[in-house]
Design an enzyme around this catalytic site. Structure first.
Site, PDB file in Angstrom:
ATOM      1  N   ASP A  92      -5.090 -11.214   3.178  1.00 10.40           N
ATOM      2  CA  ASP A  92      -4.387 -11.474   4.454  1.00 10.40           C
ATOM      3  C   ASP A  92      -4.336 -10.465   5.404  1.00 10.40           C
ATOM      4  O   ASP A  92      -4.618  -9.240   4.746  1.00 10.40           O
ATOM      5  CB  ASP A  92      -3.008 -11.854   3.678  1.00 10.40           C
ATOM      6  CG  ASP A  92      -2.205 -10.722   3.008  1.00 10.40           C
ATOM      7  OD1 ASP A  92      -2.999  -9.837   2.221  1.00 10.40           O
ATOM      8  OD2 ASP A  92      -0.980 -10.554   3.311  1.00 10.40           O
ATOM      9  N   GLU A 157      -0.547  -9.459   0.357  1.00  9.63           N
ATOM     10  CA  GLU A 157       0.003  -8.007   0.450  1.00  9.63           C
ATOM     11  C   GLU A 157       0.503  -7.576   1.717  1.00  9.63           C
ATOM     12  O   GLU A 157       1.505  -6.727   1.539  1.00  9.63           O
ATOM     13  CB  GLU A 157      -1.492  -7.051   0.381  1.00  9.63           C
ATOM     14  CG  GLU A 157      -1.213  -5.742   0.034  1.00  9.63           C
ATOM     15  CD  GLU A 157      -0.935  -4.735   1.129  1.00  9.63           C
ATOM     16  OE1 GLU A 157      -0.390  -3.686   0.671  1.00  9.63           O
ATOM     17  OE2 GLU A 157      -1.058  -5.114   2.083  1.00  9.63           O
ATOM     18  N   HIS A 432      -2.393  -2.709  11.725  1.00  9.58           N
ATOM     19  CA  HIS A 432      -1.077  -3.116  11.924  1.00  9.58           C
ATOM     20  C   HIS A 432      -0.924  -2.826  13.585  1.00  9.58           C
ATOM     21  O   HIS A 432       0.425  -3.503  14.072  1.00  9.58           O
ATOM     22  CB  HIS A 432       0.314  -2.205  11.261  1.00  9.58           C
ATOM     23  CG  HIS A 432       0.167  -2.678   9.802  1.00  9.58           C
ATOM     24  ND1 HIS A 432       1.250  -2.634   9.137  1.00  9.58           N
ATOM     25  CD2 HIS A 432      -0.592  -3.040   8.973  1.00  9.58           C
ATOM     26  CE1 HIS A 432       1.003  -2.902   7.699  1.00  9.58           C
ATOM     27  NE2 HIS A 432      -0.281  -3.176   7.637  1.00  9.58           N
TER      28      HIS A 432
HETATM   29  N1  BES Z   1      -3.447  -0.810   3.650  1.00 10.25           N
HETATM   30  C1  BES Z   1      -1.913  -0.654   3.626  1.00 10.25           C
HETATM   31  C2  BES Z   1      -1.540   0.401   2.880  1.00 10.25           C
HETATM   32  C3  BES Z   1      -1.812   1.575   3.551  1.00 10.25           C
HETATM   33  C4  BES Z   1      -1.362   2.206   4.834  1.00 10.25           C
HETATM   34  C5  BES Z   1      -2.359   2.691   2.655  1.00 10.25           C
HETATM   35  C6  BES Z   1      -1.599   3.312   5.188  1.00 10.25           C
HETATM   36  C7  BES Z   1      -2.945   3.850   3.043  1.00 10.25           C
HETATM   37  C8  BES Z   1      -2.395   4.082   4.310  1.00 10.25           C
HETATM   38  C9  BES Z   1      -1.208  -1.958   3.297  1.00 10.25           C
HETATM   39  O1  BES Z   1      -2.216  -3.177   3.841  1.00 10.25           O
HETATM   40  C10 BES Z   1      -0.041  -2.090   3.900  1.00 10.25           C
HETATM   41  O2  BES Z   1       0.265  -2.385   5.118  1.00 10.25           O
HETATM   42  N2  BES Z   1       1.055  -2.041   3.135  1.00 10.25           N
HETATM   43  C11 BES Z   1       2.473  -2.239   3.614  1.00 10.25           C
HETATM   44  C12 BES Z   1       3.034  -2.810   2.183  1.00 10.25           C
HETATM   45  C13 BES Z   1       4.322  -3.524   2.480  1.00 10.25           C
HETATM   46  C14 BES Z   1       4.191  -4.710   3.435  1.00 10.25           C
HETATM   47  C15 BES Z   1       5.190  -3.781   1.183  1.00 10.25           C
HETATM   48  C16 BES Z   1       2.981  -0.946   3.996  1.00 10.25           C
HETATM   49  O3  BES Z   1       2.636  -0.161   3.681  1.00 10.25           O
HETATM   50  O4  BES Z   1       3.911  -1.071   5.102  1.00 10.25           O
HETATM   51 MN    MN Z   2      -4.170  -2.976   3.357  1.00 19.58          MN
HETATM   52 MN    MN Z   3      -1.611  -3.449   5.631  1.00 22.46          MN
END
Ligand code: BES
Ligand code: MN
Ligand code: MN
Length: 459
Positions: A92, A157, A432
């Site tokens: 996703d 996720e 993002h």
């Molecule tokens: N891939 C990211 C997590 C990430 C970001 C790891 C930067 C290392 C460095 C993941 O897809 C993400 O965006 N996670 C969200 C989780 C939340 C929706 C619970 C986040 O970190 O905001």
């Molecule tokens: Mn991710």
């Molecule tokens: Mn992400």
């Protein structure tokens, strides 16, 4: 085990096809946050299942949940002595529309300037696809894999993995493995491989303040009651100390084990400079918790942010009004020592205690996920390290990450797996944000790294 030359040759000669396939996957707008994309989310899952089939994986299944399904597959014929590896990824993606500041359509998957551009390219489609292609390369050229391999590709996720518990329950232990690898994070700059040993957890709150029974004329009623907008900003202003940057929720730091001197010294050797962070963010001054460097504030300290505030009149021109309600989105990044459920209760209690007379405060927990602490000295992690070094010709560095991937801690706890984060992205690839991209060189090398990881784990 060394990677047979045939595996690497297969990857090289399949490059054009692999890139075209990744474009195909990116063109499916599998946005989990918006129900309007439900069919596309399903289509991405189907696309992966078909591709896993073609790659030679077995037991390919759609695991239903209360929300979006996960895709699982495995290949388990490496023999009784072989290690078992679980690879997690998410198919996703975050929402995106051209008007947010994209030069081209975000789901066009344009290839230009040495990158593939589009939502989900680095987060996480490009990275998870490296693993799938590496497995295929082994299976197509040698007929086998040196490890027992399991894939789980999640579809929620980006919205907090709210139903990942269903994935673990419905697979009934079938995801058990010795090692869990997640490629969903940045490297340490272009060409510098990294292993990530910590992730932060995340609590996310919806805060609703209600006051008068309807919007009121601010002349007729102004001055005699708490305006919900003002009540809200007063409450929010008491969440963090503007002098020290410390979170003021009582008990917030109770379980935080401060980084040791040795760890802090090591972090300093890999830290991004304040100058670099200013450049990345576009601000001319940084700010945060007193006593910690910027890199530490992201990597090893918890924090709290107000993600959004809304209430009252926000349209064109002026409207004199006392709003009936006001709202905020608040979240906390947590370190691995903090229990997200405990912290959620503390934040709820604190915010509710700050309610102003004549208003009601409701704090809803939208998601609560744990942080991760991995063991970089584990022998299986060392095998991954060797594979990364062989691929990039440089020893990987060990870095903390401020982001969150809640299922990792869940799997650590419920499956007993040893987790490690091994990402192929880069911090300038706009996860993002508008103009998300994934370097073609990372995609190319990422496939090789995965093939080598499987080889090293088979040694
Ligand atoms: N891939 C990211 C997590 C990430 C970001 C790891 C930067 C290392 C460095 C993941 O897809 C993400 O965006 N996670 C969200 C989780 C939340 C929706 C619970 C986040 O970190 O905001
Ligand atoms: Mn991710
Ligand atoms: Mn992400």
């Amino acid at each position: 085990m060394q990677v047979p030359a045939a595996v690497l040759t297969h990857l090289k000669k399949s490059w054009d096809a692999h890139l075209a396939e990744l474009q195909e996957l990116v063109r499916i707008p599998s946005v989990s946050a918006d129900p309007a994309y439900k069919a596309d989310v399903a289509r991405a899952a189907q696309w992966l299942m078909a591709r896993l089939q073609r790659a030679g994986l077995e037991n390919i299944k759609l695991v239903p949940t209360k929300g979006n399904p996960a895709v699982v597959a495995d290949w388990l014929h490496a023999g009784p002595k072989a290690k078992t590896l679980l690879v997690y990824g998410h198919y996703d993606v975050q929402p995106a529309k051209k008007a947010d500041g994209w030069k081209y359509e975000p789901f066009e998957a344009r290839v230009a300037d040495g990158r593939i551009w589009g939502r989900g390219t680095t987060d996480d489609k490009g990275q998870l696809y490296c693993h799938l292609l590496a497995a295929e390369a082994w299976l197509k050229t040698t007929g086998k894999l040196p490890v027992n391999l399991k894939f789980v590709f999640e579809g929620e996720e980006e919205i907090g993995s709210l139903n990942y518990g269903d994935v673990l329950t419905n697979t009934k232990g079938a995801l058990k493995a010795d090692l869990l690898i997640v490629s969903d994070s940045p490297m340490h700059g272009e060409g510098q491989p990294a292993l990530t040993h910590t992730l932060r957890g995340l609590d996310y709150f919806q805060v609703d303040v209600t006051g008068p029974k309807s919007d009121l004329h601010s002349g007729t009623f102004g001055g005699i009651l708490w305006n919900p907008n003002e009540a809200l900003v007063h409450m929010l202003a008491q969440l963090k100390d503007p002098k020290t940057g410390r979170v003021l929720v009582p008990g917030f730091y109770d379980d935080v084990v401060p980084a040791t001197k040795a760890e802090r010294a090591r972090l300093a050797t890999v830290a991004e400079s304040d100058a670099a962070l200013k450049k990345q963010t576009g601000v001319d001054a940084l700010w945060g918790e007193t006593g910690w460097t910027s890199y530490e504030r992201i990597g090893v300290r918890p924090t709290l942010e107000i993600n959004g505030i809304y209430g009252g009149y926000t349209g064109e021109g002026a409207k004199t009004v006392i709003p009936a309600h006001a709202h905020a989105k608040v979240s906390c990044r947590l370190v691995a020592d903090q229990d997200p459920k405990t912290i959620a209760k503390l934040v709820q209690k604190h915010l509710t205690s700050l309610a102003k007379p004549g208003t009601k405060v409701k704090v809803t927990v939208l998601s609560a996920g744990s942080g991760v602490r991995a063991d970089p000295d584990h022998p299986l992690v060392k095998a991954v390290e060797r594979a990364l070094e062989a691929t990039w010709g440089k020893k990987p560095v060990l870095i903390p990450e401020g982001g969150s991937i809640p299922p990792v801690a869940d799997m650590q706890k419920r499956l007993g797996v040893v987790p490690i984060l091994c990402g192929f992205g880069n911090r300038d690839e706009n996860m993002h944000a508008p103009e998300e991209s994934f370097r073609l060189s990372s995609f190319e090398k990422g496939r090789e790294a995965c093939a080598r990881i499987y080889g090293e784990l088979g040694a």
